[in-house]
Design an enzyme around this catalytic site. Structure first.
Site, mmCIF file in Angstrom:
data_model
loop_
_atom_site.group_PDB
_atom_site.id
_atom_site.type_symbol
_atom_site.label_atom_id
_atom_site.label_comp_id
_atom_site.label_asym_id
_atom_site.label_seq_id
_atom_site.Cartn_x
_atom_site.Cartn_y
_atom_site.Cartn_z
ATOM 1 N N ASP A 11 3.742 -31.167 -8.078
ATOM 2 C CA ASP A 11 3.427 -30.117 -9.038
ATOM 3 C C ASP A 11 2.427 -30.712 -10.039
ATOM 4 O OD1 ASP A 11 3.706 -27.746 -10.654
ATOM 5 O OD2 ASP A 11 5.092 -28.870 -11.922
ATOM 6 N N ASP A 13 1.633 -29.256 -13.750
ATOM 7 C CA ASP A 13 2.050 -29.206 -15.153
ATOM 8 C C ASP A 13 3.430 -29.830 -15.346
ATOM 9 O OD1 ASP A 13 0.303 -26.459 -16.556
ATOM 10 O OD2 ASP A 13 -0.035 -27.305 -14.583
#
Length: 211
Positions: A11, A13
């Site tokens: 991922d 963020d």
């Protein structure tokens, strides 16, 4: 390119990056606190991610494109990010990022860190300003898992040799699709369902997990 030994998909963020980029963009609209609260609820799994993202992106309406220079200047890689990605490559792996965030930022920050491929949302623009709408299909939990599977098939990497790393509820489907699901800097619901939980917010802590 030689046959990769394994695939790591992260991922962006709060995983590869320390920030939640949508909050930095929202600051430019004077709505940072409001969007931050909505992001937190989405990451805890309290609301549907796609619905939440549309609502949060609507709060970005009117932000001028030149604001992205300020946003990108505020983005900070997570400690150890470049070293971790270098370690992936040194061991013959490929590093991908799939994000509910935005190409407008990831396209600038991913290459210098050593990310090999990435996928994210795009923001619709008209007359040099954000319209408050996502341009195209939303990268949600299902898209993240499908992307991991697509990339592993393209690279000829068996699913058992894939690693998914994430922090939020929208990473859980991808983590279940991977050979190893790693909760990093993660919300409680994610820590409870991951194969491995990494506590310190330093991506070098993941190096011993690489095959």
């Amino acid at each position: 390119m030689p046959q990769p030994r394994f695939l790591v998909v992260l991922d962006a963020d709060s995983t590869l990056l320390r920030n939640e980029v949508i909050e930095l963009i929202a600051d430019e609209a004077g709505r940072g606190a409001e969007v931050a609260a909505a992001t937190e609820a989405a990451m805890r799994g309290e609301v549907d991610f796609a619905t939440s993202l549309r609502t949060r992106v609507a709060a970005l309406e009117g932000v001028p494109l030149e604001a992205f220079e300020r946003v990108r200047a505020r983005v900070e890689p997570t400690p150890g990010a470049a070293e971790f990605l270098a370690g992936v490559h040194a061991r013959g792996g490929v590093a991908g990022v799939v994000s509910g965030g935005f190409h407008e930022v990831l396209d600038h920050v991913a290459p210098p860190l050593g990310v090999d491929r990435w996928r994210a949302n795009r923001l619709q623009v008209a007359d040099g300003r954000l319209t408050g709408v996502v341009d195209g299909p939303i990268v949600d939990a299902a898209t993240k898992a499908a992307t991991l599977e697509e990339w592993s098939a393209q690279l000829g990497v068996p699913p058992t040799r894939t690693i998914a790393v994430g922090d939020g509820a929208n990473d859980l489907v991808m983590m279940r699709a991977a050979g190893l699901g790693v909760a990093f800097n993660a919300k409680p619901t994610v820590r409870a369902q991951a194969n491995i939980v990494v506590g310190p917010v330093d991506l070098r802590q993941l190096l011993p997990l690489l095959p």
